[in-house]
Each structure stands twice: as C-alpha cells, then as structure tokens.
Design a protein around this motif. Structure first.
Motif, short mmCIF file in Angstrom:
data_model
loop_
_atom_site.label_atom_id
_atom_site.label_comp_id
_atom_site.label_asym_id
_atom_site.label_seq_id
_atom_site.Cartn_x
_atom_site.Cartn_y
_atom_site.Cartn_z
N GLY A 118 0.82 -1.23 0.00
CA GLY A 118 0.00 0.00 0.00
C GLY A 118 0.84 1.26 0.00
N ALA A 119 2.09 1.20 0.42
CA ALA A 119 2.92 2.41 0.44
C ALA A 119 3.42 2.71 -0.97
N ARG A 120 3.61 4.00 -1.27
CA ARG A 120 4.05 4.37 -2.62
C ARG A 120 5.14 5.43 -2.55
N VAL A 121 5.91 5.50 -3.65
CA VAL A 121 6.92 6.55 -3.77
C VAL A 121 6.31 7.69 -4.58
N ALA A 122 6.56 8.92 -4.14
CA ALA A 122 6.04 10.09 -4.88
C ALA A 122 7.12 11.18 -4.89
N PHE A 123 6.84 12.24 -5.65
CA PHE A 123 7.77 13.37 -5.71
C PHE A 123 7.02 14.66 -5.43
N ASP A 124 7.64 15.56 -4.66
CA ASP A 124 6.97 16.83 -4.44
C ASP A 124 7.28 17.78 -5.59
N ASN A 125 6.80 19.03 -5.52
CA ASN A 125 6.95 19.90 -6.71
C ASN A 125 8.39 20.38 -6.90
N ALA A 126 9.26 20.10 -5.91
CA ALA A 126 10.68 20.41 -6.13
C ALA A 126 11.43 19.14 -6.52
N GLY A 127 10.71 18.06 -6.78
CA GLY A 127 11.33 16.81 -7.24
C GLY A 127 11.89 15.96 -6.10
N ARG A 128 11.60 16.32 -4.87
CA ARG A 128 12.11 15.54 -3.75
C ARG A 128 11.28 14.29 -3.52
N THR A 129 11.93 13.24 -3.04
CA THR A 129 11.22 11.96 -2.87
C THR A 129 10.42 11.95 -1.57
N VAL A 130 9.19 11.50 -1.69
CA VAL A 130 8.29 11.41 -0.54
C VAL A 130 7.71 10.00 -0.51
N LEU A 131 7.66 9.40 0.66
CA LEU A 131 7.01 8.10 0.79
C LEU A 131 5.63 8.29 1.41
N LEU A 132 4.66 7.57 0.84
CA LEU A 132 3.28 7.70 1.35
C LEU A 132 2.87 6.37 1.98
N PHE A 133 2.37 6.46 3.21
CA PHE A 133 1.94 5.26 3.93
C PHE A 133 0.46 5.39 4.28
N SER A 134 -0.19 4.23 4.39
CA SER A 134 -1.62 4.29 4.69
C SER A 134 -1.87 4.49 6.18
N GLU A 135 -0.92 4.09 7.01
CA GLU A 135 -1.12 4.21 8.46
C GLU A 135 0.20 4.59 9.11
N GLN A 136 0.10 5.20 10.27
CA GLN A 136 1.31 5.57 10.99
C GLN A 136 2.13 4.33 11.35
N TRP A 137 1.41 3.25 11.77
CA TRP A 137 2.17 2.08 12.21
C TRP A 137 2.97 1.49 11.07
N SER A 138 2.44 1.57 9.85
CA SER A 138 3.16 0.98 8.73
C SER A 138 4.40 1.82 8.41
N CYS A 139 4.29 3.14 8.64
CA CYS A 139 5.45 4.02 8.47
C CYS A 139 6.50 3.70 9.55
N ASP A 140 6.03 3.55 10.79
CA ASP A 140 6.96 3.25 11.89
C ASP A 140 7.65 1.90 11.67
N PHE A 141 6.86 0.94 11.20
CA PHE A 141 7.39 -0.39 10.95
C PHE A 141 8.51 -0.31 9.90
#
Ligand code: G4P
Length: 541
Positions: A489-512
């Motif tokens: 469920g997590a995905r890689v994305a880019f912000d408008n300055a081209g920086r890498t952002v990770l998107l998680f569906s839940e906080q616990w999955s980010c912490d994990f």
C-alpha cells in the motif's frame, strides 16, 4: 523614514470562530474612520458588500477562507490589520499570515474561555515570539468568572496575564470597566445595534454616580477584586509583553463598542512596531538608509472578479519601497521592476507609490513568484519566514466533464501555484492529475469551490488511501533505495521540487518501515526546510 517606521503597527486578530474577530475588526475600522458604518465587514445579516470576507463560500459557510489586509490611519499610527481565516479546520494560509505580523490580538468569548482554535493559533504566535494582547469579548452576556478566565490563560496557554481593566458586572449588569492605568471608571451606554460609537462617561471609582448606579453587591465585589489584583503584586511589565511572556487583558463587548476604543488606544500605544528580522544568517536592520527587502507571504488569484489577476502580498521588512524600483527576486536571481503595486483594503486596491517596513504591498504581474520568496535590493538576501506543514489528507481531483478539462487544469495549476494545497506526483502513476496533499480537508473544498467559481470548472474528489507522508533524505533518494522493502500500500512520490516522498496508509506501517530501515533518514518535512518550520508543524498538531 524613522518616523514612518515607528508609526506602523502591523497585526492580526486570532480567535476561535464566533468569538467576535469580525465584529472587532469592524469596530476598529469604525474608530479608524475607514468605514462609515460598522457592519461593512461581516455583512452576514444584510448581505451588504463585504470588505474583509469577500468570498461567497465564506458567506455560505460562515467562515473566512482567505485573508486580506486592511490599512488605515488612527491618530498618529498607520495600522496594517491582516485578516486571518477563522474556520475550525487547520489552514496553512492562517499560519503564513502570522509570519507577516508584529503583534496579535487574541479575542476570547468570555462566556466560553479558551477554545481549541485559539489554543492552536496562540501556540504559533508564541513560537514566533509575537506579543499577544487579549480582548475578553461578549461581557454583555453572562461571562465566566473573570478570575478563572485569567487563571485559564496562565494554566492552559502558559502565559502570564495582566488585566488592564476590570469589568463592572457582566451580562445585563455589565455597566463598564475600571481602567487600572488611569484609575477611572468608563461607563457605557447601550446603543441599539451598536452601529455608532457607544457614549462613554468617565468617573472615579468612589464617585457617588458609580456607586449608585451599580448593584451594592456588585460594587462591593468589584472593590474586593480590585484590591486583590493590586495586592497580587507585580505591576505592569511592558518588556514582558514585548517578549511574549505577558498578555495584557482587556474586557469589553465588541458588538456594543464597549471598551473597544480603550483597547485600541492602549494596544496601539503598547504594541511593537516593525522590528529587525533575520535573513541569510544576518540581522536586517531598520536604519533609515537600510536597503529595501521583504518577503511574499500570500498569493491569491482572482480576488476580485473585476481584476482577474494574481496578487502577491509582500511584507516589507526593511528600507523604503518606491514604485518602479528595481529589486532582485532572490530565488531566481532575476532583477525586476516593481511597477504594478497596490495598497490593499479588503478587496479594493489603489496604486501605491511609497511604503515602509510593516506595510504590505500587493504586486501583480509576476507569474513566477512563489510564497516565501524574497524581494530585495541585495541579491544575497533570503528570508526563511514561511513555515511548511506535513500534509495529512490526500486526494485526487478530477474534472467532472472532459469538455471542461482544459479550464480545470489551468485553474488547478494556478491554485497550486498559490499554495492553496500542496501537490505530489506518484511514481509510475496512470493518473493525469497530481495527488493533492493538505493539512485539513477544508483545503480541498476551497480548491473545488474556487475551480467552479473562478474557472467555471466542476470537479470531483477521489479520496486517496494514504495518511502519512515522509520525505527521504536527498542523497539516499538520488542513489535510489530498494522499493520492494516498502510495506504493501505504500508508494513513492515526488513533491513539486522533485524531492522523494514516501506515502503510507497508516502511521504504524510508516513506523514499521522506519524501524526495519534505520539507515534511511525519513522526515516529516523536506530536510532543507526543517528548522523554524518544524516548530510551526508541532503547533499545528
Ligand atoms: P468571528 O469573526 O470570530 O467568527 O465572530 P463574529 O464577529 O462574526 O461574531 C460572532 C457572533 O457573535 C455574531 O453574532 C456577533 O454579532 C456576535 N458578537 C460579537 N461580539 C459580541 C459581543 O460583544 N456581545 C454579543 N452578545 N455578541 C457578540 P451572529 O448572530 O452570529 O451574527 P450577526 O447576525 O450578529 O452578524
């Protein structure tokens, strides 16, 4: 020049919705002679043209979505009042406005005390060290015990409170205030509708007229409370106000004009004028010959249907502004001439030839301006005043019909440039539009509303499944990392300055994920913007 700078008072009013911010703004304008009849700002009841809250959505929902600037002269002062949106939902716009002020007025409903939005906004002011003046409003209604209201400022907000005046009663018994500085009682007379300045008569506390017109029990209680306040010790400490450690408290009733002028007079005397700010590691002074500099804290397109253009709001920090002057846009290094510049009053504007530190200049005609940009005669100056926030709501916006797609896209691009919401691009996504990222869902409503009203483009929101965004340190992002390690469920994305952002569906999955990959530096904001910005973020939380 020195005199002009010292005349300026630039501030915002913060409050929980319904505490009386709009009413107080209106009364300030009335006393400043800037509007003839109070009622011109809110106009909720009678639908008169609004001065401050100009958007239809604001009328429909009873909130202010965008903010504006009201400049007027009052006695020897030039007052710049920056309006902040007052809705319950978090909005980045509000916080950005607070970067451009030198003081804040906090309006509290004396029947309710401190409410959630007051607390959040107060926290932002405190972190920025902005002096705060408190107006305890609606004393004409049954109020909470005034000593407990003061205690609450100390216990909930953690700021010492000094009552500048003391109310004589509340609700139907509210007759006036005792001004502790002059030791005089100001008696108020109710005027229907509160449309004009309320007549005030001034007396000593022992004056038989005061004694006779108050209920004996109320009179005795007021004397006791005043004796207690005097006995409680410390005198008024102006330095503590300026450092943000003490808030002067004024009781009154905005809608009835009770205590408003007393408040305005004292506030404008005690509030600080423009002060030197930091930029590029230096202190930028306010000397008469200081070079010109300022930063853009807001951009808004289509503010007025008569002028369908894009207005950048520049807060002047140093030096004199003159129309047609040449400055550097320091982010791009471009030099440009500031010719289309305006003094703002709500949605009205007039050409501005000259302005000083503390003032806000409206600039049109520069599509490449971004919120946070510095304009200065010194090309090396960069103000870093604008906080960034970690988005917590994500959605796609689609054009409702294919035929409107062009308009939809043009409008969306414009609103993204304004910073109404942030945008992200999901890696390898089939979506034709960017993922929108906001701190509160109301920001999406605003985008939809503005697309429809300003660009004639209907849109549809599709909720996205993520709740948590984390930026990846740029060196790791450049080298790439093993995306197969990401939880489902997590995905890689880019912000408008081209920086890498990770998107998680839940906080616990980010912490994990973070726990499994300790070498990967994850941050709630782009790493180059952490600093003063992280403070603002935690205040928002
Ligand atoms: P806001 O901008 O902070 O959201 O508040 P606003 O000034 O719009 O005031 C919210 C309501 O409180 C308004 O009533 C306003 O008239 C009322 N109000 C403001 N100051 C006082 C006061 O000192 N005493 C009393 N009793 N009421 C006050 P409303 O009915 O929502 O709007 P309206 O129809 O009066 O415009």
């Amino acid at each position: 020049m020195e005199q002009e700078i010292s005349r300026r008072r630039t501030f915002a009013i913060i409050s929980h919705p319904d505490a009386g911010k709009t009413t107080l703004t209106e009364k300030f304008l009335l006393y400043g002679g800037a509007v003839q009849l109070a009622g011109a700002v809110s106009a909720r009841q009678n639908q008169r043209a609004t001065t401050s809250d100009w958007m239809e959505l604001e009328r429909q929902r009873g909130i202010s979505v965008s903010s504006t600037v009201l400049q007027f002269e009052y006695r020897d002062r030039v007052v710049n009042l920056l309006d902040t949106p007052g809705h319950k939902d978090f909005s980045e716009d509000t916080y950005r406005v607070l970067t451009a002020v030198d003081a804040a007025v906090m309006v509290i409903d004396a029947g309710k005390g401190i409410e959630s939005q007051t607390r959040k906004l107060f926290e932002v002011c405190r972190r920025r060290g902005i002096p705060i003046f408190t107006f305890m409003n609606k004393m004409d209604r049954p109020a909470r015990d005034r000593l407990s209201l003061l205690d609450e400022l100390e216990s909930v907000l953690g700021i010492a409170a000094y009552p500048m005046n003391w109310p004589l009663g509340d609700g139907a018994q509210f007759r006036g205030v005792y001004d502790r500085q002059s030791s005089r009682v100001h008696f108020f007379e109710r005027v229907p509708g509160g449309a004009f300045r309320a007549p005030v008569s001034v007396h000593g506390l022992a004056d038989p007229q005061v004694r006779d017109s108050l209920d004996p029990e109320l009179y005795a209680r007021t004397l006791d409370e005043l004796a207690m306040l005097e006995g409680a010790g410390a005198g008024f400490d102006h330095a503590a106000v300026l450092s943000g450690h003490l808030t002067p408290v004024f009781f009154g009733s905005a809608v009835n004009n009770f205590g408003v002028q007393l408040f305005l007079d004292t506030f404008l005397e005690l509030a600080p004028g423009p002060h030197p700010r930091q930029a590029s590691g230096r202190v930028i002074g306010l000397e008469s010959d200081a070079p010109f500099s300022g930063f853009i804290f807001k951009i808004q397109a289509n503010m007025d249907p008569k002028h369908r253009d894009r207005l950048a709001f520049l807060r002047i920090c140093s030096g004199r502004f003159e129309r047609d002057m040449t400055v550097t846009h320091t982010r791009t290094g471009r030099t440009l001439r500031l010719s289309s510049t305006h003094r703002l009053f709500g949605r009205d504007r007039e050409t501005l030839d000259e302005a000083f530190p503390g003032d806000v200049v409206g600039i049109v005609g520069h599509a490449h301006f971004r919120i946070g940009d510095t304009l200065a005669t010194d090309p090396t100056l960069v103000y870093r005043e604008i906080p960034r926030f970690t988005p917590e709501c994500f959605a796609w916006l689609h054009s409702a019909t294919t035929s409107q797609f062009k308009r939809f896209r043009e409008g969306l691009d414009q609103l993204l440039q304004e910073g109404v919401v942030q945008s992200l691009l999901i890696k390898n996504s089939p979506q034709r539009v960017p993922l929108l990222a906001a701190v509160g869902p109301l920001q999406f409503d605003v985008v939809q509303y503005r697309l429809q009203s300003e660009y004639g483009a209907e849109s549809r929101v599709e909720a996205a499944p993520w709740r948590v965004a984390r930026w990846v340190a740029s060196d790791v992002a450049e080298d790439g990392f093993d995306e197969s390690l990401l939880p489902s469920g997590a995905r890689v994305a880019f912000d408008n300055a081209g920086r890498t952002v990770l998107l998680f569906s839940e906080q616990w999955s980010c912490d994990f994920f973070a726990g499994r990959n300790p070498s990967l530096q994850l941050s709630t904001l782009p790493l180059d913007s952490v600093g003063e910005t992280a403070d603002a973020r935690s205040a928002a939380a």
